[in-house]
Scaffold this active site. Structure first.
Site, mmCIF file in Angstrom:
data_model
loop_
_atom_site.group_PDB
_atom_site.id
_atom_site.type_symbol
_atom_site.label_atom_id
_atom_site.label_comp_id
_atom_site.label_asym_id
_atom_site.label_seq_id
_atom_site.Cartn_x
_atom_site.Cartn_y
_atom_site.Cartn_z
ATOM 1 N N LYS A 16 0.777 -1.154 -0.165
ATOM 2 C CA LYS A 16 0.095 0.122 -0.403
ATOM 3 C C LYS A 16 0.674 1.523 -0.228
ATOM 4 O O LYS A 16 0.450 2.610 -0.577
ATOM 5 C CB LYS A 16 -0.658 -0.029 1.373
ATOM 6 C CG LYS A 16 -1.977 -0.895 1.588
ATOM 7 C CD LYS A 16 -2.555 -1.313 2.578
ATOM 8 C CE LYS A 16 -1.980 -0.858 3.843
ATOM 9 N NZ LYS A 16 -1.558 -2.151 3.708
ATOM 10 N N ARG A 123 11.410 -5.450 5.552
ATOM 11 C CA ARG A 123 11.462 -3.957 4.990
ATOM 12 C C ARG A 123 12.067 -2.685 5.879
ATOM 13 O O ARG A 123 12.370 -2.951 7.147
ATOM 14 C CB ARG A 123 9.784 -3.653 5.686
ATOM 15 C CG ARG A 123 9.625 -2.561 4.931
ATOM 16 C CD ARG A 123 8.054 -1.785 5.109
ATOM 17 N NE ARG A 123 6.990 -2.479 6.313
ATOM 18 C CZ ARG A 123 5.906 -1.928 6.773
ATOM 19 N NH1 ARG A 123 5.297 -1.489 5.236
ATOM 20 N NH2 ARG A 123 5.403 -2.536 7.989
ATOM 21 N N ARG A 156 11.042 -0.909 11.124
ATOM 22 C CA ARG A 156 9.271 -0.339 12.214
ATOM 23 C C ARG A 156 9.915 -1.227 13.836
ATOM 24 O O ARG A 156 10.190 -2.660 12.933
ATOM 25 C CB ARG A 156 8.647 -0.416 11.304
ATOM 26 C CG ARG A 156 8.766 0.724 10.783
ATOM 27 C CD ARG A 156 7.473 0.559 10.116
ATOM 28 N NE ARG A 156 6.017 -0.270 10.511
ATOM 29 C CZ ARG A 156 5.153 -0.216 9.885
ATOM 30 N NH1 ARG A 156 4.691 0.384 8.407
ATOM 31 N NH2 ARG A 156 3.947 -1.155 10.011
ATOM 32 N N ARG A 167 -0.813 -8.676 12.979
ATOM 33 C CA ARG A 167 -1.158 -7.785 12.573
ATOM 34 C C ARG A 167 -2.324 -9.110 11.203
ATOM 35 O O ARG A 167 -2.858 -8.175 10.710
ATOM 36 C CB ARG A 167 0.476 -7.526 11.586
ATOM 37 C CG ARG A 167 0.232 -5.675 12.928
ATOM 38 C CD ARG A 167 2.007 -5.675 12.536
ATOM 39 N NE ARG A 167 1.854 -5.193 11.053
ATOM 40 C CZ ARG A 167 2.707 -4.612 10.380
ATOM 41 N NH1 ARG A 167 4.264 -4.977 10.959
ATOM 42 N NH2 ARG A 167 2.502 -3.860 9.152
HETATM 43 P P1 ADP Z 1 1.310 -1.931 7.581
HETATM 44 O O1 ADP Z 1 1.988 -0.435 6.217
HETATM 45 O O2 ADP Z 1 2.043 -2.239 8.035
HETATM 46 O O3 ADP Z 1 0.057 -2.458 7.560
HETATM 47 P P2 ADP Z 1 0.397 1.191 9.000
HETATM 48 O O4 ADP Z 1 2.097 1.664 9.275
HETATM 49 O O5 ADP Z 1 -0.893 0.801 8.235
HETATM 50 O O6 ADP Z 1 1.332 -0.358 8.848
HETATM 51 O O7 ADP Z 1 -0.018 0.539 10.541
HETATM 52 C C1 ADP Z 1 0.765 0.341 11.514
HETATM 53 C C2 ADP Z 1 0.026 0.237 13.222
HETATM 54 O O8 ADP Z 1 -1.190 1.039 13.596
HETATM 55 C C3 ADP Z 1 -1.427 -0.935 12.616
HETATM 56 O O9 ADP Z 1 -1.061 -1.998 13.637
HETATM 57 C C4 ADP Z 1 -2.041 0.089 14.050
HETATM 58 O O10 ADP Z 1 -1.172 -0.392 15.237
HETATM 59 C C5 ADP Z 1 -1.969 1.290 13.596
HETATM 60 N N1 ADP Z 1 -3.110 1.525 12.967
HETATM 61 C C6 ADP Z 1 -2.913 2.335 11.790
HETATM 62 N N2 ADP Z 1 -3.841 3.247 10.560
HETATM 63 C C7 ADP Z 1 -4.811 2.866 12.029
HETATM 64 C C8 ADP Z 1 -5.696 2.675 11.916
HETATM 65 N N3 ADP Z 1 -6.692 3.575 10.663
HETATM 66 N N4 ADP Z 1 -6.944 2.214 12.987
HETATM 67 C C9 ADP Z 1 -6.101 1.264 13.733
HETATM 68 N N5 ADP Z 1 -5.019 0.673 13.893
HETATM 69 C C10 ADP Z 1 -4.288 2.001 13.216
HETATM 70 P P1 ADP Z 2 2.198 -1.691 2.852
HETATM 71 O O1 ADP Z 2 1.910 -0.084 3.454
HETATM 72 O O2 ADP Z 2 0.613 -2.393 2.888
HETATM 73 O O3 ADP Z 2 2.442 -2.275 4.847
HETATM 74 P P2 ADP Z 2 5.042 -1.682 1.668
HETATM 75 O O4 ADP Z 2 4.849 -0.882 0.606
HETATM 76 O O5 ADP Z 2 4.976 -0.505 2.724
HETATM 77 O O6 ADP Z 2 3.420 -2.829 2.121
HETATM 78 O O7 ADP Z 2 5.699 -2.843 1.452
HETATM 79 C C1 ADP Z 2 5.995 -4.203 2.155
HETATM 80 C C2 ADP Z 2 7.283 -4.364 1.569
HETATM 81 O O8 ADP Z 2 7.309 -4.958 0.779
HETATM 82 C C3 ADP Z 2 8.729 -3.472 1.737
HETATM 83 O O9 ADP Z 2 9.687 -3.274 2.069
HETATM 84 C C4 ADP Z 2 8.469 -3.491 0.062
HETATM 85 O O10 ADP Z 2 9.625 -2.167 -0.365
HETATM 86 C C5 ADP Z 2 8.068 -4.189 -0.144
HETATM 87 N N1 ADP Z 2 7.797 -4.617 -1.353
HETATM 88 C C6 ADP Z 2 6.197 -3.731 -2.338
HETATM 89 N N2 ADP Z 2 5.473 -3.654 -3.562
HETATM 90 C C7 ADP Z 2 6.020 -5.347 -3.423
HETATM 91 C C8 ADP Z 2 6.537 -6.129 -4.655
HETATM 92 N N3 ADP Z 2 4.990 -5.697 -5.707
HETATM 93 N N4 ADP Z 2 7.182 -6.707 -5.044
HETATM 94 C C9 ADP Z 2 8.077 -7.345 -3.961
HETATM 95 N N5 ADP Z 2 8.579 -6.439 -3.013
HETATM 96 C C10 ADP Z 2 7.191 -5.367 -2.264
#
Ligand code: ADP
Ligand code: ADP
Ligand code: ZN
Length: 210
Positions: A16, A123, A156, A167
């Site tokens: 994302k 990551r 992170r 998660r």
């Molecule tokens: P990822 O991109 O790996 O899915 P995020 O950066 O979106 O992780 O979220 C990291 C953490 O922040 C989540 O595990 C949660 O604790 C909190 N968080 C983020 N967005 C939300 C939301 N919309 N509602 C509740 N908690 C959230």
């Molecule tokens: P999210 O916001 O959904 O948690 P991220 O964009 O942070 O996901 O991506 C999670 C990890 O996967 C990062 O280390 C990123 O570099 C890698 N990644 C993202 N998109 C791809 C893809 N299409 N193929 C392989 N690795 C990816």
């Protein structure tokens, strides 16, 4: 007319954040990542950040009302459109959102659990500009600085195997129901997140500008 009220849905690690950075450059909408906003609050040791940190470190969701209060004004202020990344994450959040904004499209990026774990343990993120890297995917051996800005790359706190597993469970229980919620509203589009990021991006742009 491009769609400008956009939600990115998908499990942690689906890509994302990676897609969001490219989409906002192309469309000029505002990127609203609740995870990024929360990490900034944690870093500044605000009251919200202090409350949120415990939930985040365990891989649990921060309570709905705190999140809604945090994001609502930012969405309402985004007059040229918004890309929501990590929000909504529960049905209660989606229902609250529907009270103050309309959603044009929900981009549902899928990825299996084993690939989620593999990606998130590798990551790394730039502390200065937020650029997202992966040890196996686009980081050179021994690279410790961001190629875009020279900033320090860090892992992170919640990208540790046991927290990642939690998660993913939380995603399945609390967030995956939104797939049905938005399917019923005829706005859901699904993308295979296991494809290369350029391929995923091309498909997203097709959807948003069709
Ligand atoms: P990822 O991109 O790996 O899915 P995020 O950066 O979106 O992780 O979220 C990291 C953490 O922040 C989540 O595990 C949660 O604790 C909190 N968080 C983020 N967005 C939300 C939301 N919309 N509602 C509740 N908690 C959230
Ligand atoms: P999210 O916001 O959904 O948690 P991220 O964009 O942070 O996901 O991506 C999670 C990890 O996967 C990062 O280390 C990123 O570099 C890698 N990644 C993202 N998109 C791809 C893809 N299409 N193929 C392989 N690795 C990816
Ligand atoms: Zn950087």
């Amino acid at each position: 007319m491009a769609l400008t009220h956009i939600v990115l849905l998908g499990p942690p690690g689906a890509g994302k954040g990676t897609q969001a950075k490219q989409i906002i450059e192309k469309l000029g909408v505002v990127h609203l990542s609740t995870g990024d906003i929360l990490r900034d609050e944690v870093g500044r040791e605000t009251e919200l950040g202090t409350t949120a940190k415990g939930f985040m470190d365990r891989g649990e969701l921060v309570p709905d009302q705190l999140i809604i209060d945090m994001i609502r004004g930012r969405i309402e202020a985004a007059s040229s459109g918004f890309l929501l990344d990590g929000f909504p994450r529960t049905t209660a959040q989606a229902e609250a959102l529907s009270q103050f904004a309309t959603i044009d499209v929900v981009l549902n990026i899928t990825l299996h659990r084993d690939e989620v774990v593999r990606r998130l343990t590798g990551r790394r993120v730039c502390r200065s500009c937020g650029k997202i890297y992966n040890l196996t995917f686009n980081l050179k051996e021994g690279q410790t600085a961001c190629e875009a800005c020279g900033g320090e790359l860090y892992q992170r706190d919640d990208d540790k195997t046991d927290v990642i597993e939690n998660r993913y469970d939380v995603y399945e229980t609390s967030t995956a129901p939104l797939i049905e919620y938005y399917t019923k509203q005829n706005v859901l589009r699904t993308l295979d997140g296991s494809l290369g990021s350029e391929r995923v991006f091309a498909e997203i742009i097709d959807i948003l500008t069709a």
